[in-house]
Motif scaffolding. Structure first.
Motif, mmCIF file in Angstrom:
data_model
loop_
_atom_site.group_PDB
_atom_site.id
_atom_site.type_symbol
_atom_site.label_atom_id
_atom_site.label_comp_id
_atom_site.label_asym_id
_atom_site.label_seq_id
_atom_site.Cartn_x
_atom_site.Cartn_y
_atom_site.Cartn_z
ATOM 1 N N ASN A 52 -31.367 -10.988 -3.431
ATOM 2 C CA ASN A 52 -31.349 -9.530 -2.557
ATOM 3 C C ASN A 52 -32.031 -9.883 -1.259
ATOM 4 N N SER A 53 -31.995 -9.656 -0.127
ATOM 5 C CA SER A 53 -32.254 -9.756 1.331
ATOM 6 C C SER A 53 -31.070 -8.838 1.942
ATOM 7 N N GLU A 54 -31.576 -8.799 3.462
ATOM 8 C CA GLU A 54 -30.337 -8.226 4.236
ATOM 9 C C GLU A 54 -29.334 -8.956 4.828
ATOM 10 N N HIS A 55 -28.648 -9.937 3.832
ATOM 11 C CA HIS A 55 -27.878 -10.744 4.438
ATOM 12 C C HIS A 55 -26.761 -10.433 3.277
ATOM 13 N N THR A 56 -27.510 -10.568 2.096
ATOM 14 C CA THR A 56 -27.155 -10.801 0.488
ATOM 15 C C THR A 56 -27.010 -9.839 -0.305
ATOM 16 N N LEU A 57 -26.621 -9.484 -1.652
ATOM 17 C CA LEU A 57 -26.153 -8.391 -2.262
ATOM 18 C C LEU A 57 -26.876 -9.027 -3.584
ATOM 19 N N SER A 58 -28.255 -8.078 -4.088
ATOM 20 C CA SER A 58 -28.348 -8.735 -5.248
ATOM 21 C C SER A 58 -27.611 -7.554 -6.652
ATOM 22 N N LEU A 59 -27.159 -9.134 -7.095
ATOM 23 C CA LEU A 59 -26.279 -8.365 -8.208
ATOM 24 C C LEU A 59 -26.735 -8.134 -9.497
ATOM 25 N N ARG A 60 -28.069 -8.240 -9.814
ATOM 26 C CA ARG A 60 -29.324 -8.034 -10.847
ATOM 27 C C ARG A 60 -29.086 -6.565 -11.182
ATOM 28 N N ASP A 61 -29.325 -5.186 -10.565
ATOM 29 C CA ASP A 61 -29.463 -4.388 -11.286
ATOM 30 C C ASP A 61 -27.959 -3.827 -11.785
ATOM 31 N N PRO A 62 -27.180 -3.743 -12.664
ATOM 32 C CA PRO A 62 -26.034 -2.813 -12.907
ATOM 33 C C PRO A 62 -25.908 -1.303 -11.460
ATOM 34 N N VAL A 63 -24.586 -0.833 -11.084
ATOM 35 C CA VAL A 63 -24.437 0.351 -10.952
ATOM 36 C C VAL A 63 -24.810 1.378 -11.918
ATOM 37 N N PRO A 64 -25.232 2.378 -11.705
ATOM 38 C CA PRO A 64 -25.550 3.397 -12.312
ATOM 39 C C PRO A 64 -24.446 3.905 -13.493
ATOM 40 N N LYS A 65 -24.451 3.661 -15.114
ATOM 41 C CA LYS A 65 -23.157 4.161 -16.080
ATOM 42 C C LYS A 65 -22.393 5.870 -15.443
ATOM 43 N N GLU A 66 -23.422 6.205 -15.290
ATOM 44 C CA GLU A 66 -22.421 7.331 -14.661
ATOM 45 C C GLU A 66 -21.447 7.573 -13.235
ATOM 46 N N LEU A 67 -22.087 7.115 -12.354
ATOM 47 C CA LEU A 67 -21.317 7.334 -10.942
ATOM 48 C C LEU A 67 -20.030 5.972 -11.184
ATOM 49 N N LEU A 68 -20.076 5.190 -12.675
ATOM 50 C CA LEU A 68 -18.660 4.737 -12.876
ATOM 51 C C LEU A 68 -17.611 5.073 -13.432
ATOM 52 N N ALA A 69 -17.496 6.146 -14.147
ATOM 53 C CA ALA A 69 -16.450 7.218 -14.668
ATOM 54 C C ALA A 69 -15.580 7.032 -14.376
ATOM 55 N N ARG A 70 -14.562 6.773 -15.490
ATOM 56 C CA ARG A 70 -13.404 6.676 -14.632
ATOM 57 C C ARG A 70 -12.658 7.816 -14.961
ATOM 58 N N ALA A 71 -11.141 7.806 -14.159
ATOM 59 C CA ALA A 71 -10.473 8.449 -14.102
ATOM 60 C C ALA A 71 -8.945 8.649 -15.385
ATOM 61 N N SER A 72 -8.726 10.103 -15.882
ATOM 62 C CA SER A 72 -8.047 10.817 -17.170
ATOM 63 C C SER A 72 -7.180 10.945 -16.672
ATOM 64 N N LEU A 73 -5.630 11.119 -17.836
ATOM 65 C CA LEU A 73 -4.800 11.410 -17.350
ATOM 66 C C LEU A 73 -4.849 13.290 -17.558
ATOM 67 N N PRO A 74 -6.082 13.966 -18.559
ATOM 68 C CA PRO A 74 -6.061 15.992 -17.728
ATOM 69 C C PRO A 74 -6.366 16.019 -16.797
#
Length: 319
Positions: free
Chosen positions: A14-36
């Motif tokens: 992790n730095s100003e020029h690279t992205l750290s991928l060690r910590d996952p994005v919070p699951k509550e932000l990754l809710a998927r679309a649904s047909l209803p």
């Protein structure tokens, strides 16, 4: 790339020029679309369209302004169908067919056709094989590109009957895919099952527009102001969005940094919500990072990235 950043690139410091991928994005932000959920959005857009149509009949002088608002909601219908593309489906059941009827056909597309070019765009964003890629150009040339792309929805109307011809006449399938599905594979697609499915699916769109044509012959003014004019405006709005959400930068691969280089957010204000980027579709960078995340969650997901990587997350290219 559909679930987390780890599918875009390997972990880096992790730095100003690279992205750290060690910590996952919070699951509550990754809710998927649904047909209803998408169906409820479609009902809401048709509710606003219905109110605009009532306003046109009651206050004819307001018809041009209301036609602009209807165009924005037609654009939103296309965005809803776009979200349906990322649902995990292989065959269309009754629910998807109904959603396609009310969100796809009014903007002259089918689930199969949009899935064909849009998923290839996600896979190859910024690469020569990207169906949406355009070369770098000056602002004036970009304006000329916009004028060229503006008739995209009327052009898709033509795709319907020509697609049916391609379904019946195998020699037409490869040209159909090149011209209307934006295929860049360079392959002979005469016997390609996916192209054949796209051509066969055009029957519904053709029938829809025959009904619209019959209605226009019976009520030319009402259909012209209520659907024809908004349809043409929506075509221009779609062209604007296509140019705003993708940069002309070339990339060399499919890493997270490539995604950040060739995508851009736009239309995050009131004009975007009404016209150029409805239903949060302007949060385009995080959509490419997490294509299956619901439209509802894109603003919060974008805020998370801005807070975590303020120096790296691209600035919006257009208001």
């Amino acid at each position: 790339m559909s679930r987390s950043l780890s599918s875009c690139a390997a972990p880096v410091a992790n730095s100003e020029h690279t992205l750290s991928l060690r910590d996952p994005v919070p699951k509550e932000l990754l809710a998927r679309a649904s047909l209803p959920g998408l169906a409820r959005l479609a009902v809401a857009q048709w509710g606003w369209i219905g109110l605009c149509w009532v306003g046109m009949s009651l206050v004819p002088k307001m018809a041009p302004l209301l036609a602009l608002l209807v165009a924005g909601r037609l654009h939103a219908l296309g965005v809803i169908l776009h979200d349906a593309i990322h649902l995990p489906w292989r065959h269309k059941g009754p629910g998807l067919r109904l959603l396609e009827l009310f969100t796809g056909y009014p903007v002259a597309t089918t689930l199969e056709a949009m899935r064909y070019h849009h998923l290839r765009h996600h896979r190859d964003a910024g690469l020569p094989s990207d169906p949406y890629r355009r070369p770098p150009a000056s602002p004036w040339r970009q304006l000329l590109v916009w004028f060229r792309v503006c008739p995209i929805l009327p052009f898709w109307v033509l795709r319907g009957p020509l697609g049916l011809l391609a379904w019946l006449l195998p020699p037409l399938r490869t040209p159909y895919a090149r011209l209307f599905l934006q295929d860049r594979s360079g392959k002979d697609l005469t016997h390609d099952a996916e192209v054949l499915a796209c051509a066969r699916a055009e029957a519904g769109q053709v029938l829809f527009h025959l009904v619209v044509l019959a209605a226009a012959l019976r009520w030319p003014t009402a259909v012209g102001l209520g659907y024809g004019l908004p349809f043409l405006i929506a075509s221009g709005l779609c062209a604007w969005r296509l140019l705003a959400e993708h940069t002309p930068r070339s990339v060399q691969g499919r890493t997270l940094h490539d995604v950040l280089a060739c995508t851009s957010d736009h239309g995050l204000g009131l004009v975007g919500r009404l016209l150029t980027a409805p239903l949060n579709v302007g949060c385009h960078v995080v959509h490419h990072l997490h294509p299956q995340v619901s439209l509802h969650h894109l603003p919060r997901l974008r805020a998370w990235y801005l807070l975590r990587y303020p120096a790296l997350y691209p600035r919006p290219r257009r208001p």
